[in-house]
Design a protein around this motif. Sequence first.
Motif, mmCIF file in Angstrom:
data_model
loop_
_atom_site.group_PDB
_atom_site.id
_atom_site.type_symbol
_atom_site.label_atom_id
_atom_site.label_comp_id
_atom_site.label_asym_id
_atom_site.label_seq_id
_atom_site.Cartn_x
_atom_site.Cartn_y
_atom_site.Cartn_z
ATOM 1 N N VAL A 98 -61.750 -2.822 -49.527
ATOM 2 C CA VAL A 98 -61.851 -4.040 -50.346
ATOM 3 C C VAL A 98 -61.137 -3.740 -51.662
ATOM 4 C CG1 VAL A 98 -63.415 -5.666 -51.498
ATOM 5 C CG2 VAL A 98 -64.123 -4.545 -49.354
ATOM 6 N N VAL A 139 -67.066 -11.004 -50.561
ATOM 7 C CA VAL A 139 -65.752 -11.476 -51.012
ATOM 8 C C VAL A 139 -65.924 -12.714 -51.898
ATOM 9 C CG1 VAL A 139 -63.576 -12.494 -50.233
ATOM 10 C CG2 VAL A 139 -64.502 -10.486 -49.063
ATOM 11 N N GLU A 152 -64.576 -12.865 -55.834
ATOM 12 C CA GLU A 152 -63.385 -13.670 -56.142
ATOM 13 C C GLU A 152 -63.261 -14.101 -57.602
ATOM 14 O OE1 GLU A 152 -63.382 -16.262 -52.769
ATOM 15 O OE2 GLU A 152 -61.747 -15.115 -51.824
ATOM 16 N N VAL A 171 -58.864 -10.805 -54.271
ATOM 17 C CA VAL A 171 -59.558 -9.862 -53.382
ATOM 18 C C VAL A 171 -58.755 -9.724 -52.092
ATOM 19 C CG1 VAL A 171 -61.716 -9.350 -52.186
ATOM 20 C CG2 VAL A 171 -61.764 -10.606 -54.350
ATOM 21 N N ILE A 211 -58.606 -7.716 -48.294
ATOM 22 C CA ILE A 211 -59.431 -6.977 -47.330
ATOM 23 C C ILE A 211 -58.513 -6.333 -46.312
ATOM 24 C CG2 ILE A 211 -61.173 -7.237 -45.488
ATOM 25 C CD1 ILE A 211 -62.222 -7.732 -48.296
#
Length: 443
Positions: free
Chosen positions: A308, A360, A364, A369, A371
């Motif tokens: 992340v 997430v 934000e 963000v 992934i």
Amino acid sequence: MKIMKFGGTSVGKPERMHQVADLVTRDTETKIVVLSALSGTTNTLVAIGEALAKGDRDTAREVIDRLEAHYAGFITSLLAEDASRAKATAIIREHFEFLRIILRISFNDALSKDILAQGELMSTKLFSIYLEEKGIRHELLPALEFMSIDAYEEPHVPEIQQRLEQILAKHPGVGLFITQGYICRNARGEVDNLKRGGSDYSASLIAAAANASLCEIWTDIDGMHNNDPRIVDQTYPIDQLSFDEAAELAYFGAKILHPASIWPAQHYKVPVRLLNTMQPDAKGTSIVEEAGSQGVKAIAAKDGIIEVRVKSSRMLLAYGFLRKVFEVFEKYRTPIDMITTSEVAVSLTIDSAVHLDAIVRELEPFGDVEICREQSIIAIVGNQIAQTPDVLAKVFSSLTQVPVRMVSYGGSDNNISILIPGAAKQETLQRLNKGLFGLGRAS
Ligand code: ADP
Ligand code: ASP
Ligand code: MG
């Protein structure tokens, strides 16, 4: 008091179970023997639960029938006398009756745990009947009466200890106890488990609770190897590991130990030995407080890692920013394995996607963000790594062809972690085996 845990392969064939009986009666020290399910059984029970979860009762029924036939053959070879065979057949039949009752009722998560528990319940009962046939005095201890986890799925040694002491006190003079690994009760009192491979964890918790002098983990290999023997060409067993080193290796994917299995032994100061049921006199691996030697000892890999990355040129350097990021993971009880920062971004890794969407959403507002799934952490584990010349140079020169995404060094003196795409795992482990241990081919 000593604990001896035997894994699935160690009890997976009748002749192996005979051998286990020999091993647990080699000396007269009082012992608690912790057994896994016969190898393959837990996988099969998982398959039954999955079929039922999809509403596919026909498949579940077929799998149950096949498993029952396997146990019928096992009993015939395990036991010699008609009376003990009849007893074992009746007991195993009850377990399969139970599975067939589940076929008929509406399925839920608690029932899937009940299904999973049958493996260890059956293996310990079969072993007990075999010991009885051989005239070996022992008691079967029901793990469901003393092994428990709280609402956060955490076990507590003092509680386990209190219940175990009460049960043991009912059997003065008995020197051999048999119990189930893996299974426990949860905070609602339902049957639950310590997750796949959890019998190691059971053994370590029992060793802590019983104040044992030693916790032996008997398996199908001669100790912790320097690299994953399932993936890499040439590996060798390590004589001695510290608790810290073993805990890192277990957590970062060395399948020989359940990820959480070291802390109870470490906290309660019980030495652990990894031993091979198929070669009982091989030295194995000793896990104690001291590392015994300096330098890199072993490499392990943990799959299914999610990276992340939060990019924020505005906020990253502001104090309090990292706290806010960590709080999101804390809120969703999602542990972070690795972390690296740069001036504009912070990258973290987690191994569970259960709350990923919510995480997430809450990250934000802090920045962009990103992934990245299907990554692997490669953990290079040892003692006083920073003081050992050339380790970093050897690691990086081994990885010139590997697309490394993150590096973590210095968090402890026991570990260098690198994040790579999962698809590059085999090559990375092989290259590190060559670069750090001079073994096998380079790729
Ligand atoms: P058990 O059923 O006895 O619990 P496991 O299959 O869970 O046994 O663990 C033993 C297996 O772990 C070995 O057969 C080996 O393939 C695998 N393994 C993975 N990494 C290592 C390692 N570093 N050292 C030894 N074994 C490892
Ligand atoms: N039988 C369980 C499993 O296969 C627990 C264990 O073997 O440690 O995961
Ligand atoms: Mg295991």
